[in-house]
Design an enzyme around this catalytic site. Sequence first.
Site, PDB file in Angstrom:
ATOM      1  N   CYS A  84      30.996  43.623   7.732  1.00 30.92           N
ATOM      2  CA  CYS A  84      31.625  44.715   8.481  1.00 30.92           C
ATOM      3  C   CYS A  84      33.121  44.466   8.706  1.00 30.92           C
ATOM      4  O   CYS A  84      33.755  45.206   9.461  1.00 30.92           O
ATOM      5  CB  CYS A  84      30.908  44.940   9.807  1.00 30.92           C
ATOM      6  SG  CYS A  84      31.194  43.614  10.997  1.00 30.92           S
ATOM      7  N   CYS A 141      34.143  39.125   8.593  1.00 31.24           N
ATOM      8  CA  CYS A 141      32.704  39.300   8.348  1.00 31.24           C
ATOM      9  C   CYS A 141      32.511  39.926   6.966  1.00 31.24           C
ATOM     10  O   CYS A 141      33.103  40.966   6.676  1.00 31.24           O
ATOM     11  CB  CYS A 141      32.102  40.188   9.428  1.00 31.24           C
ATOM     12  SG  CYS A 141      30.387  40.579   9.093  1.00 31.24           S
ATOM     13  N   CYS A 181      27.290  45.804  13.266  1.00 25.22           N
ATOM     14  CA  CYS A 181      27.262  45.066  11.999  1.00 25.22           C
ATOM     15  C   CYS A 181      25.844  45.183  11.401  1.00 25.22           C
ATOM     16  O   CYS A 181      24.872  44.691  11.989  1.00 25.22           O
ATOM     17  CB  CYS A 181      27.631  43.613  12.291  1.00 25.22           C
ATOM     18  SG  CYS A 181      27.592  42.549  10.839  1.00 25.22           S
ATOM     19  N   GLU A 196       0.860  -1.193   0.000  1.00 22.67           N
ATOM     20  CA  GLU A 196       0.000   0.000   0.000  1.00 22.67           C
ATOM     21  C   GLU A 196       0.882   1.223   0.000  1.00 22.67           C
ATOM     22  O   GLU A 196       2.013   1.173   0.481  1.00 22.67           O
ATOM     23  CB  GLU A 196      -0.823   0.048   1.300  1.00 22.67           C
ATOM     24  CG  GLU A 196      -1.974  -0.879   1.322  1.00 22.67           C
ATOM     25  CD  GLU A 196      -2.596  -0.937   2.715  1.00 22.67           C
ATOM     26  OE1 GLU A 196      -2.268  -0.102   3.579  1.00 22.67           O
ATOM     27  OE2 GLU A 196      -3.401  -1.850   2.922  1.00 22.67           O
ATOM     28  N   LYS A 219       2.149   4.678   1.475  1.00 19.26           N
ATOM     29  CA  LYS A 219       2.201   5.199   2.843  1.00 19.26           C
ATOM     30  C   LYS A 219       1.775   6.659   2.781  1.00 19.26           C
ATOM     31  O   LYS A 219       2.487   7.500   2.237  1.00 19.26           O
ATOM     32  CB  LYS A 219       3.616   5.060   3.399  1.00 19.26           C
ATOM     33  CG  LYS A 219       3.720   5.401   4.860  1.00 19.26           C
ATOM     34  CD  LYS A 219       5.049   4.936   5.424  1.00 19.26           C
ATOM     35  CE  LYS A 219       5.140   5.117   6.920  1.00 19.26           C
ATOM     36  NZ  LYS A 219       5.030   6.483   7.362  1.00 19.26           N
ATOM     37  N   TYR A 223      -6.815   1.949   6.422  1.00 20.79           N
ATOM     38  CA  TYR A 223      -5.892   0.897   6.001  1.00 20.79           C
ATOM     39  C   TYR A 223      -5.831  -0.302   6.942  1.00 20.79           C
ATOM     40  O   TYR A 223      -4.985  -1.178   6.762  1.00 20.79           O
ATOM     41  CB  TYR A 223      -4.486   1.457   5.766  1.00 20.79           C
ATOM     42  CG  TYR A 223      -3.932   2.261   6.923  1.00 20.79           C
ATOM     43  CD1 TYR A 223      -3.646   1.675   8.132  1.00 20.79           C
ATOM     44  CD2 TYR A 223      -3.695   3.625   6.775  1.00 20.79           C
ATOM     45  CE1 TYR A 223      -3.146   2.407   9.179  1.00 20.79           C
ATOM     46  CE2 TYR A 223      -3.184   4.372   7.820  1.00 20.79           C
ATOM     47  CZ  TYR A 223      -2.914   3.765   9.013  1.00 20.79           C
ATOM     48  OH  TYR A 223      -2.421   4.501  10.048  1.00 20.79           O
TER      49      TYR A 223
HETATM   50  S1  IVH Z   1      -0.356   0.232   8.615  1.00 19.67           S
HETATM   51  C1  IVH Z   1       0.931  -1.388  13.078  1.00 19.67           C
HETATM   52  N1  IVH Z   1      -0.696   1.419   6.329  1.00 19.67           N
HETATM   53  O1  IVH Z   1       2.448   5.146   8.967  1.00 19.67           O
HETATM   54  C2  IVH Z   1       0.896  -0.154  12.277  1.00 19.67           C
HETATM   55  N2  IVH Z   1       0.178   2.707   8.101  1.00 19.67           N
HETATM   56  O2  IVH Z   1       4.574   3.952  11.369  1.00 19.67           O
HETATM   57  C3  IVH Z   1       0.066  -0.371  11.053  1.00 19.67           C
HETATM   58  N3  IVH Z   1       0.596   5.045   7.528  1.00 19.67           N
HETATM   59  O3  IVH Z   1       1.257   5.272  12.220  1.00 19.67           O
HETATM   60  C4  IVH Z   1       0.106   0.779  10.193  1.00 19.67           C
HETATM   61  N4  IVH Z   1      -0.074   4.921   5.450  1.00 19.67           N
HETATM   62  O4  IVH Z   1       0.012   6.596  10.510  1.00 19.67           O
HETATM   63  C5  IVH Z   1      -0.281   1.558   7.592  1.00 19.67           C
HETATM   64  N5  IVH Z   1      -1.103   2.296   4.230  1.00 19.67           N
HETATM   65  C6  IVH Z   1      -0.696   2.456   5.489  1.00 19.67           C
HETATM   66  C7  IVH Z   1      -0.224   3.692   5.992  1.00 19.67           C
HETATM   67  C8  IVH Z   1       0.213   3.780   7.312  1.00 19.67           C
HETATM   68  C9  IVH Z   1       0.406   5.715   6.388  1.00 19.67           C
HETATM   69  C10 IVH Z   1       1.164   5.635   8.752  1.00 19.67           C
HETATM   70  C11 IVH Z   1       0.398   5.355   9.997  1.00 19.67           C
HETATM   71  C12 IVH Z   1       1.345   4.723  10.960  1.00 19.67           C
HETATM   72  C13 IVH Z   1       2.683   4.992  10.337  1.00 19.67           C
HETATM   73  C14 IVH Z   1       3.596   3.786  10.471  1.00 19.67           C
END
Ligand code: IVH
Length: 675
Positions: free
Chosen positions: A417, A414, A438, A107, A109, A235
Site C-alpha cells: 500500500c 509497504c 492495507c 547408540e 539417539k 536403552y
Molecule cells: S540414555 C541419563 N540413550 O535423550 C540419561 N537416551 O537427554 C540416559 N534418548 O531423555 C539417557 N535415545 O529421552 C539414552 N539411546 C538413547 C537415547 C536417549 C534417545 C533421549 C532420552 C533422554 C534424552 C537425553
Amino acid sequence: MKERINFLVEKLNHYNTQYYQNDSSEISDFEFDKLLEELKKLEEENPQFKLPNSPTLRVGGDITNDFQTVAHRYPMLSLSNTYNETELLEFDERIRKTVDNPVYVCELKFDGVAISLRYENGIFTQGVTRGDGEKGDDVTANVRTIRDIPLKIEEKNIDKNEVPTDFELRGEIYLSKTQFEILNQEIVEKAKEKGVEEEKIPDLLLKNPRNAASGAIKMKDSKEMAKRKLSCFIYDAYGTPFDSHTNILNHLEKWNFAVSDFYKKANGIEEVLEFIKEWENKRLQLPYETDGVVIKINNLDQREELGFTSKSPRWAIAYKYKAEEAQSKLKSVVFQVGRTGAVTPVANLTAVQLSGTTVKRATLHNEGEIKRLDLHEGDTVFVEKSGEIIPKVTRVVTGLREKNAKPIIFTENCPECETKLIREEGEAAYYCKNENGCPPQILAKIQHFIHRKAMNIDGIGNKTIELFLKNKVIKDIADLYELDKEKILALPNFKEKSVENIFKGVEESKKQPFKFVLFGLGIRHVGASIAEILTDEFASIDNLKKATQEEIAHVFGIGERIAESIKAYFSEPKNIEIIEKLKAAGLQFEQAEKKKPILDGILSGKTFVVSGTFQHFERDELKGKIKELGGKISSSVSKKLDYLLAGDKAGSSKIEKAEKAGVTIISEADFMQMI
Ligand code: IVH
C-alpha cells in the site's frame, strides 16, 4: 474357562510379538480380532481370571482424568549435548582421567519421549513420563497400549532366577515415519468427510512424529492413544544384576523388549567418531527419526566411579547431528506484510532438496538478518531446516559472488500500500501502520479471526475470505455476522449447502469463550496465552477497555509493551465500532469461569539464572515472579544453580556453562508450565 483364557492370552501375545517385533503374521487380522473378541467376553464374564498380560489391555479403554504425579525411584536425568568433535574429545579426556582405555557403547539417539517402566515379578506395573526428572506423570494405561512393550516377561524367555523381582527400564516412545504418514492421511480424510475447507486442513495435521508421540502419551483416553500405534525402544535398566550395558541390552532383547539393532561397542573415541560418521546419512533411511548418537561407558562399575553432575551422568554424552543444510542460489527477495503489519523479507531460491522436501523459499527474518548475512543479488546461499520451522538462510558463500552484485536493501515503503514503513525503538521488524487500509493486513486479520484457535468458524476457509473481500461481501470481521445469503449465492461455486454450512459455522462461533474472541480480535502482542491472562484478570471486554495502561501493565505476564498496544487498540474508533457490532451479534465478551489460583512458594529453594529476551514477559518481570514464588535469582551459572531460564539470544556462554555443569535449561514455556 480359566484354561481357555490362559490359552487365548498366550496365543494372542505370541501373534502380537510375531507381528510387531518380528514382522511376520501367522494369522489374518480377522482371525486375530475374533479371538481377541472371545477373550474380551470371557474376561468380562470371569474377571477373576483376567491376566496381567492380557492383550485386551492393549486396546485401551481406561480414561484418566488427572495423571498422578509419581516420584522417580531413580531420577530421570538428561544428557549433556554436543554438536562438535572437539567436545567429544574433551569428554573422552575427562573420562580417561578416571578410566584407562574406556570402552564405549554408541547408540542412536531416538527422537521421541522418554519413559520409565517398572516391572514387578516380571509384570509391567507402571509407566511414568520424565516430568522434571524427579517426578513425572503416571501414564500406565497409555503405555500398556504400546505393542512392543511386554506386559509380562514370558517364562520361556528367562533363564532360572534371572529376572529381578523389581526393576526399572528407560526407553524412548516414538512414532514411526510410516505411522506418522498414515495418521495424517486419516486426519485429511476425516476432515474432508466433515467438509473442512482444504486450506484449513494443514492446521489440523500432526506436526512431526515427536510431537505426535508426546501428545499421545498424555491422552486421557487410552483407546485414542492405542490408535496412534506408538513404539518404544529400550536403552537402559536399573536394578538388574548385569555388569555392562551390552549385557543389559542382550538380556532385554531376550526378554522380548525392543532394543535397537544398531548399537555398537567402540574401543576408544576414534571408533565412536567412526560410528557417528557412518550414521550421519544412514540414519535418514531408518523408518523412525533420530537426531544424534548417545555415547555411554559400557562397564557399570566404571559408570559408578565416574558418577553424575546434578543433572546428567558423567559417563555419557549425546552427539547431536546438525540440521540438514543445502546449497542454493538467491533469485530474488520479496517483502511480505503480515497480519500486524510487520514486514518480513523472504528469499526466493532455485529449488533444492532438503530433508525430503523441495525448498524454494526461505525466511530472512528482518533487516538485521539481511545485514548480518551481507546478502547480495544472486548470492549462493545455504539453507537449513530446524525442526518443523520454515527453512532459513544461514550463510552466504561470498567467494561465489558475482563481481558487480548489488547488496539487498530493505524496502522503505509497504510493498502493498506504499505507506512509509516504521521501525520502533527496540524492535527488529519494520511495520506498515496502515492497519485498516492495507489489503494483506485486512485479509490476514479476518483470516486470523476465523482460525481454529480463535472463533473456529467451520465452513469458511482462508480462500473464502479472500473471495468475500474481493467481491465486497465483507470488509471487516463484524460483517461475518451480517452475511447476505443472496450475495454469496451469486458467487461462483457457492451452493445452498455450502452457504448453509457457512451460516451454521458463524452461528456456532458465537459460543466461543471470551478468551478466544479476545485473541481473535488480533490486537498486536495479544497472543492466545496473553488473551487468557487478560480474561482471567479483567473478566470482560468493558473492564479491559476501562483499565488504565498502568493497571494492565501491572498484571503478571503483561508488561508495558502489551499494555500500550491494548490501549492503542481501544483508542481507535473503528475498533470500538467493530466490538459493539460483535457484541450486538451475540459474541462472548465476558468470562464465565473463575480466575486460576496461583500457588505461593512453589519455587522455594530453587535458584534461577534468567538470560535473553522472552516472547511474553520482560526479563525483570520473570525475575520478580520467581522471587514472588519463593525462588532465588543468581547472575552467574554454577553447579549450584537449579535452572537456566533461557530466552531468545540467551548468552551462549551461559548455555554452554549450564550444559557442562549439568544445570537444567528451561524455556519460557517450560517456566509457565512450572508455575
Ligand atoms: S540414555 C541419563 N540413550 O535423550 C540419561 N537416551 O537427554 C540416559 N534418548 O531423555 C539417557 N535415545 O529421552 C539414552 N539411546 C538413547 C537415547 C536417549 C534417545 C533421549 C532420552 C533422554 C534424552 C537425553
